[in-house]
Design an enzyme around this catalytic site. Sequence first.
Site, short mmCIF file in Angstrom:
data_model
loop_
_atom_site.label_atom_id
_atom_site.label_comp_id
_atom_site.label_asym_id
_atom_site.label_seq_id
_atom_site.Cartn_x
_atom_site.Cartn_y
_atom_site.Cartn_z
N TYR A 1 -1.62 0.24 10.60
CA TYR A 1 -1.86 -0.41 9.30
C TYR A 1 -0.64 -0.24 8.39
O TYR A 1 -0.16 -1.21 7.78
CB TYR A 1 -3.10 0.22 8.65
CG TYR A 1 -3.30 -0.17 7.20
CD1 TYR A 1 -3.94 -1.35 6.85
CD2 TYR A 1 -2.84 0.65 6.15
CE1 TYR A 1 -4.11 -1.71 5.52
CE2 TYR A 1 -3.01 0.31 4.83
CZ TYR A 1 -3.65 -0.88 4.51
OH TYR A 1 -3.81 -1.23 3.20
N SER B 1 0.82 -1.23 0.00
CA SER B 1 0.00 0.00 0.00
C SER B 1 0.84 1.26 0.00
O SER B 1 1.91 1.33 0.63
CB SER B 1 -0.87 -0.02 1.26
OG SER B 1 -1.42 1.25 1.50
N GLU C 1 0.15 3.61 1.78
CA GLU C 1 0.23 4.03 3.19
C GLU C 1 1.64 3.82 3.74
O GLU C 1 2.01 4.43 4.74
CB GLU C 1 -0.75 3.22 4.03
CG GLU C 1 -2.13 3.82 4.16
CD GLU C 1 -2.17 5.06 5.03
OE1 GLU C 1 -1.72 5.02 6.18
OE2 GLU C 1 -2.65 6.10 4.54
P1 NAP Z 1 -11.45 -4.77 1.79
O1 NAP Z 1 -12.61 -4.51 0.89
O2 NAP Z 1 -11.46 -4.18 3.16
O3 NAP Z 1 -11.27 -6.36 1.92
C1 NAP Z 1 -10.45 -6.92 2.91
C2 NAP Z 1 -10.60 -8.41 2.84
O4 NAP Z 1 -9.75 -9.00 3.84
C3 NAP Z 1 -12.01 -8.93 3.13
O5 NAP Z 1 -12.32 -9.94 2.22
C4 NAP Z 1 -11.89 -9.49 4.53
O6 NAP Z 1 -12.79 -10.54 4.82
C5 NAP Z 1 -10.47 -10.04 4.47
N1 NAP Z 1 -9.94 -10.33 5.79
C6 NAP Z 1 -9.90 -9.54 6.90
N2 NAP Z 1 -9.36 -10.19 7.94
C7 NAP Z 1 -9.02 -11.44 7.48
C8 NAP Z 1 -8.43 -12.57 8.09
N3 NAP Z 1 -8.06 -12.59 9.38
N4 NAP Z 1 -8.25 -13.67 7.34
C9 NAP Z 1 -8.61 -13.70 6.04
N5 NAP Z 1 -9.18 -12.65 5.41
C10 NAP Z 1 -9.38 -11.53 6.12
O7 NAP Z 1 -10.08 -4.31 1.11
P2 NAP Z 1 -9.77 -3.98 -0.44
O8 NAP Z 1 -10.01 -2.52 -0.66
O9 NAP Z 1 -10.41 -4.97 -1.29
O10 NAP Z 1 -8.19 -4.16 -0.46
C11 NAP Z 1 -7.60 -5.42 -0.75
C12 NAP Z 1 -6.17 -5.42 -0.22
O11 NAP Z 1 -5.42 -4.38 -0.82
C13 NAP Z 1 -6.05 -5.21 1.29
O12 NAP Z 1 -4.95 -5.96 1.75
C14 NAP Z 1 -5.73 -3.73 1.41
O13 NAP Z 1 -5.05 -3.46 2.62
C15 NAP Z 1 -4.87 -3.55 0.18
N6 NAP Z 1 -4.86 -2.20 -0.39
C16 NAP Z 1 -6.03 -1.60 -0.70
C17 NAP Z 1 -6.02 -0.35 -1.30
C18 NAP Z 1 -7.30 0.35 -1.65
O14 NAP Z 1 -7.26 1.56 -1.89
N7 NAP Z 1 -8.42 -0.37 -1.76
C19 NAP Z 1 -4.78 0.28 -1.58
C20 NAP Z 1 -3.60 -0.40 -1.27
C21 NAP Z 1 -3.63 -1.64 -0.69
P3 NAP Z 1 -14.24 -10.30 5.53
O15 NAP Z 1 -15.16 -9.88 4.44
O16 NAP Z 1 -14.57 -11.62 6.11
O17 NAP Z 1 -14.03 -9.21 6.55
O1 G4F Z 2 -10.73 6.62 2.65
P1 G4F Z 2 -9.70 6.54 3.71
O2 G4F Z 2 -10.12 5.93 5.00
O3 G4F Z 2 -8.46 5.81 3.06
P2 G4F Z 2 -6.90 5.74 3.46
O4 G4F Z 2 -6.69 6.03 4.89
O5 G4F Z 2 -6.16 6.58 2.49
O6 G4F Z 2 -6.60 4.19 3.24
C1 G4F Z 2 -7.02 3.51 2.05
O7 G4F Z 2 -6.02 3.64 1.06
C2 G4F Z 2 -4.76 3.01 1.39
C3 G4F Z 2 -3.81 3.27 0.21
O8 G4F Z 2 -3.17 4.51 0.39
C4 G4F Z 2 -5.02 1.53 1.58
F1 G4F Z 2 -3.85 0.89 1.81
C5 G4F Z 2 -5.99 1.34 2.75
O9 G4F Z 2 -6.27 -0.07 2.89
C6 G4F Z 2 -7.29 2.06 2.43
O10 G4F Z 2 -7.89 1.41 1.33
O11 G4F Z 2 -9.17 8.01 4.06
C7 G4F Z 2 -8.65 8.87 3.06
C8 G4F Z 2 -8.40 10.25 3.65
C9 G4F Z 2 -7.61 10.21 4.96
O12 G4F Z 2 -6.64 11.22 4.95
C10 G4F Z 2 -8.65 10.54 6.01
O13 G4F Z 2 -8.14 11.20 7.16
O14 G4F Z 2 -9.67 10.84 3.96
C11 G4F Z 2 -9.58 11.45 5.22
N1 G4F Z 2 -10.91 11.54 5.80
C12 G4F Z 2 -11.54 12.72 6.15
N2 G4F Z 2 -12.71 12.44 6.71
C13 G4F Z 2 -11.71 10.53 6.15
C14 G4F Z 2 -12.85 11.09 6.73
N3 G4F Z 2 -11.56 9.18 6.01
C15 G4F Z 2 -12.57 8.39 6.45
N4 G4F Z 2 -12.45 7.06 6.30
N5 G4F Z 2 -13.69 8.90 7.04
C16 G4F Z 2 -13.88 10.25 7.21
O15 G4F Z 2 -14.90 10.70 7.75
#
Ligand code: NAP
Ligand code: G4F
Length: 341
Positions: free
Chosen positions: A151, A127, A129
């Site tokens: 995280y 990520s 992050e």
């Molecule tokens: P998501 O919608 O939150 O999905 C997370 C998945 O992880 C869900 O299927 C959840 O299962 C599973 N999980 C949680 N705890 C687990 C455990 N103990 N054992 C097995 N599975 C478990 O996340 P996403 O947005 O699809 O992201 C996919 C991956 O990419 C994650 O690793 C995330 O950190 C990473 N990532 C995401 C972004 C982004 O912007 N979306 C960016 C960079 C990296 P349940 O449904 O059972 O909870």
């Molecule tokens: O949507 P967010 O919660 O995503 P964040 O923290 O960027 O993380 C996501 O992207 C990562 C990749 O860079 C992934 F690895 C991670 O798994 C996840 O998918 O927040 C985005 C921004 C933050 O700066 C947060 O402080 O939005 C700001 N924000 C402002 N108000 C808020 C809110 N975020 C959330 N969730 N809720 C609010 O009310």
Amino acid sequence: MPHALITGITGQDGLYLGELLINKGYEVFGLVRGQSNPKVAMVEKTLPGVQLLEGDLTDLPSLIGAVEIAQPDEVYNLGAISFVGLSWRQAELTGETTGIGVLRMLEAIRIVASDEMGGIRFYQASSSEMFGKVRETPQRETTPFHPRSPYGVAKTFGHYITVNYRESYGAHAVSGILFNHESPRRGVEFVTRKISRGVARIALGAQEKIALGNLEARRDWGFAGDYVDAMWRMLQRDTADDYVVATGETHSVRELLDTAFSHVGIDDWSPYIVQDPRFLRPAEVDVLVGDASKARDLLGWRPAVDFRTLVEMMVDADLTAVRSDLDREDATLRGDAAQRA
Ligand code: NAP
Ligand code: G4F
């Protein structure tokens, strides 16, 4: 028919990746945790033919069992506690799942593959992050990490253990450093979906205000459907490596609000937003923007969906979903009234 095992199949990326791989002719296996996971029916409907296996990233024997059954050519490790906000409240669980979970998945592959790790290709969902308090802009594969949340720290461990298994055991292990990617399937806890759903509900008279934290944060937001294609492309290369995947554009939460509200005809959104300190973070990542030129040059990958199209797609999907919820509530109320009459 190649076999793929996906952890996190119930999540946003798991569903898009499952669709992509099924369309490419893969036999897809998905790891599902819990004894009665409520998302199973939805996954089976979205991904016809998927084979779901019990397992948890905190439980090595279940991962070994899943790898033994699936006999995968490719493993995509998408499972994680993925919500940054939650990671301070459940830091230990985040470390166990998002961090050590990667090590367990790699160990499961090593054990089943009897040290011939290179035969099972591995993708780790790293990520942006990890860049946290950024050391350079835009961020690229060589930018040093400075994670700002439990995280981010856990993902940094996952990234380095992936690199280490590549260097120690010859694992074909790839780390995709993906910037934020969103879609109508995004969880409602993330800011994009919280806003698209809130805007749809406000436009349809079902909600008055959206409570948010830091409006100045900037992110590089892309479309999840584009990003899972990059994951697959990474695993098709003969050499395992690390890649940044991003759009190269950054936008603030304010700009997100401008775009979402203007799509429903509201130019001044200030009456609908309240700032709530509960949504501020103990340490913030102020700005992220990625340089995906390596992915473009070596994988031929480019994002197809731009920021405005993404936000409008999400608001439109939520308008449809909220309308159908409201229609259902109306029908229930009419049914109750008819019974009383
Ligand atoms: P998501 O919608 O939150 O999905 C997370 C998945 O992880 C869900 O299927 C959840 O299962 C599973 N999980 C949680 N705890 C687990 C455990 N103990 N054992 C097995 N599975 C478990 O996340 P996403 O947005 O699809 O992201 C996919 C991956 O990419 C994650 O690793 C995330 O950190 C990473 N990532 C995401 C972004 C982004 O912007 N979306 C960016 C960079 C990296 P349940 O449904 O059972 O909870
Ligand atoms: O949507 P967010 O919660 O995503 P964040 O923290 O960027 O993380 C996501 O992207 C990562 C990749 O860079 C992934 F690895 C991670 O798994 C996840 O998918 O927040 C985005 C921004 C933050 O700066 C947060 O402080 O939005 C700001 N924000 C402002 N108000 C808020 C809110 N975020 C959330 N969730 N809720 C609010 O009310």
